[in-house]
Design a protein around this motif. Structure first.
Motif, PDB file in Angstrom:
ATOM      1  N   ASP A 210       0.876  -1.205   0.030  1.00 25.49           N
ATOM      2  CA  ASP A 210      -0.057   0.103  -0.118  1.00 25.49           C
ATOM      3  C   ASP A 210       0.805   1.328   0.068  1.00 25.49           C
ATOM      4  O   ASP A 210       0.735   2.081  -0.695  1.00 25.49           O
ATOM      5  N   TRP A 214       1.877   4.459  -2.768  1.00 23.36           N
ATOM      6  CA  TRP A 214       1.525   5.649  -2.421  1.00 23.36           C
ATOM      7  C   TRP A 214       2.945   6.562  -3.219  1.00 23.36           C
ATOM      8  O   TRP A 214       3.044   7.533  -3.708  1.00 23.36           O
ATOM      9  N   VAL A 224      -8.233   4.277   1.942  1.00 22.61           N
ATOM     10  CA  VAL A 224      -7.624   4.879   3.001  1.00 22.61           C
ATOM     11  C   VAL A 224      -8.510   4.590   4.267  1.00 22.61           C
ATOM     12  O   VAL A 224      -9.104   5.483   4.306  1.00 22.61           O
ATOM     13  N   SER A 226      -8.903   5.135   8.103  1.00 20.55           N
ATOM     14  CA  SER A 226      -8.379   5.861   9.323  1.00 20.55           C
ATOM     15  C   SER A 226      -9.200   5.937  10.362  1.00 20.55           C
ATOM     16  O   SER A 226     -10.656   5.557  10.097  1.00 20.55           O
ATOM     17  N   SER A 290      -6.771  11.192   6.935  1.00 22.08           N
ATOM     18  CA  SER A 290      -6.319  10.326   5.800  1.00 22.08           C
ATOM     19  C   SER A 290      -4.818  10.721   5.539  1.00 22.08           C
ATOM     20  O   SER A 290      -4.124   9.621   4.982  1.00 22.08           O
ATOM     21  N   LYS A 293      -2.541   8.840   7.894  1.00 20.68           N
ATOM     22  CA  LYS A 293      -2.430   7.280   7.570  1.00 20.68           C
ATOM     23  C   LYS A 293      -1.671   7.281   6.382  1.00 20.68           C
ATOM     24  O   LYS A 293      -0.729   6.255   6.443  1.00 20.68           O
ATOM     25  N   VAL A 294      -1.687   7.911   5.371  1.00 18.19           N
ATOM     26  CA  VAL A 294      -0.761   7.638   4.138  1.00 18.19           C
ATOM     27  C   VAL A 294       0.682   7.962   4.326  1.00 18.19           C
ATOM     28  O   VAL A 294       1.554   7.049   4.116  1.00 18.19           O
TER      29      VAL A 294
END
Length: 362
Positions: A210, A214, A224, A226, A290, A293-294
């Motif tokens: 994942d 990105w 995504v 979260s 989000s 999280k990324v």
């Protein structure tokens, strides 16, 4: 076809007890052959549908010789141009260079260079089994890569010709990993192939893949997931587009990178009861959640590459080669080691453009 470390089938053992040709038992090749009369119908015998394929195994030290040995066991020869998928077992990929394992496929002018190549965590031959009547596992595997527009956890497909390019480049790369259980299969993460040896050295799990998607910006879709900091409730951001820009910086002998990631998407699921998607303040909070999280996904993936495996499988070196070719010429021979010590900064911007029809304006 599946390639595994040698493990003779009972049929092979019985043949060998009667007569065995000179060979070393290093590799077991499993060939999936379609049964035409079954594949073209829904024949039912004894109350259960027949399989539309048969798997035949040969063990030896030459892939070409093993293929020819099948001519001694069946009435028709194998049509090499119909080869769709090659699965290589983890144990074999850790032992032998991929350059050796696929050498015969690359030299055979009948095998199509578009043939898909995968790695299996466990025995590769298990990936050629199915419990579903009428299903042909090789076709299922080839079709699953088309689901990349729905998830960031499927790599762009690696064909034989692309694999050859990766091998010749000397740089580290990834191959899609397949899990098998009870006649079912699943794409789960990716195998890491070390550039200097072309052997497998480990795996990225699903979340790490994942993060890598990105970094590369090659995702076509996905989610995504979260959680709201205040309530702990679930929030899901659906990716509609993504792009990434890897920017190298060189100062003297010091190299660093900035990764700029941008995405547009929609709020696809929201468990925060007090969260109203029609309010800008709430949307801003979802975006920040989000983005966090990324960043977490990206940071974990880079840490795995740099600290555990000491390889660059995300294309940082390629961007350095393009934008600072003289610097690249100086570091390329030992790039994986150099990369493991390079500072990397991340900048992530997500924008919610759509939140469906759920919400109310007060």
């Amino acid at each position: 076809m599946a390639l595994d470390k040698a493990n003779k089938s009972m049929t092979e053992k019985e043949f060998d007890e009667q007569e065995e040709y000179p060979k070393r038992n290093l590799i077991t090749s499993t060939y999936q052959l379609i049964t035409p009369q079954v594949a073209s119908s829904t024949t039912v015998q004894g109350g259960s549908q027949q399989k539309a394929y048969v798997n035949m195994a040969e063990t030896g030290d030459s892939i070409h010789q093993m293929t020819r040995e099948l001519s001694l066991r069946r009435e028709t020869s194998i049509a090499s141009q119909h080869l769709k998928v090659i699965i290589i077992g983890e144990a074999l990929a850790r032992t032998y260079s991929l350059g050796k394992l696929v050498n015969e496929f690359l030299r055979d002018n009948e095998i199509r260079p578009s043939c898909l190549v995968l790695i299996s965590k466990g025995r590769a031959s298990d990936g050629l089994e199915s419990k579903t009547a009428g299903e042909i596992p090789a076709f299922r595997l080839a079709g699953m890569v088309e689901n990349a527009y729905r998830t960031t956890r499927i790599l762009p497909p690696t064909s034989l010709i692309k694999l050859e390019s990766n091998i010749e480049s000397g740089t580290s790369f990834l191959l899609q990993n397949v899990l098998s259980a009870n006649g079912e299969i699943k794409f789960a993460g990716a195998a890491i192939i070390k550039g200097k040896t072309n052997k497998m050295i480990g795996f990225l799990n699903e979340e790490e893949l994942d993060g890598l998607t990105w970094i590369t910006g090659k995702g076509k879709g996905g989610l995504v997931k979260s959680f709201d900091k205040k309530t702990g409730q679930l929030i899901v951001y659906e990716i509609e587009s993504m792009k990434s820009h890897i920017e190298p910086h060189v100062k003297g002998n010091s190299i660093s990178f900035n990764v700029h990631i941008e995405s547009e998407g929609r709020l696809s699921e929201n468990w925060v009861v007090s969260g109203n998607p029609l309010e800008n303040q709430f949307l801003h909070k979802v975006q920040k959640n989000s983005e966090k999280k990324v960043k977490h996904l990206v940071r974990n993936t880079v840490e795995k590459m740099q600290k555990e495996y000491k390889v660059d499988v995300a294309g940082f070196g390629n961007q350095l080669r393009i934008k600072r070719p003289r610097v690249w010429m100086r570091v390329k021979d030992n790039w994986d080691q150099t990369f493991s010590e390079v500072p990397i900064n991340y900048d992530v911007k997500l924008m919610i453009k759509d939140y469906g029809t759920s919400g109310s304006k007060k």
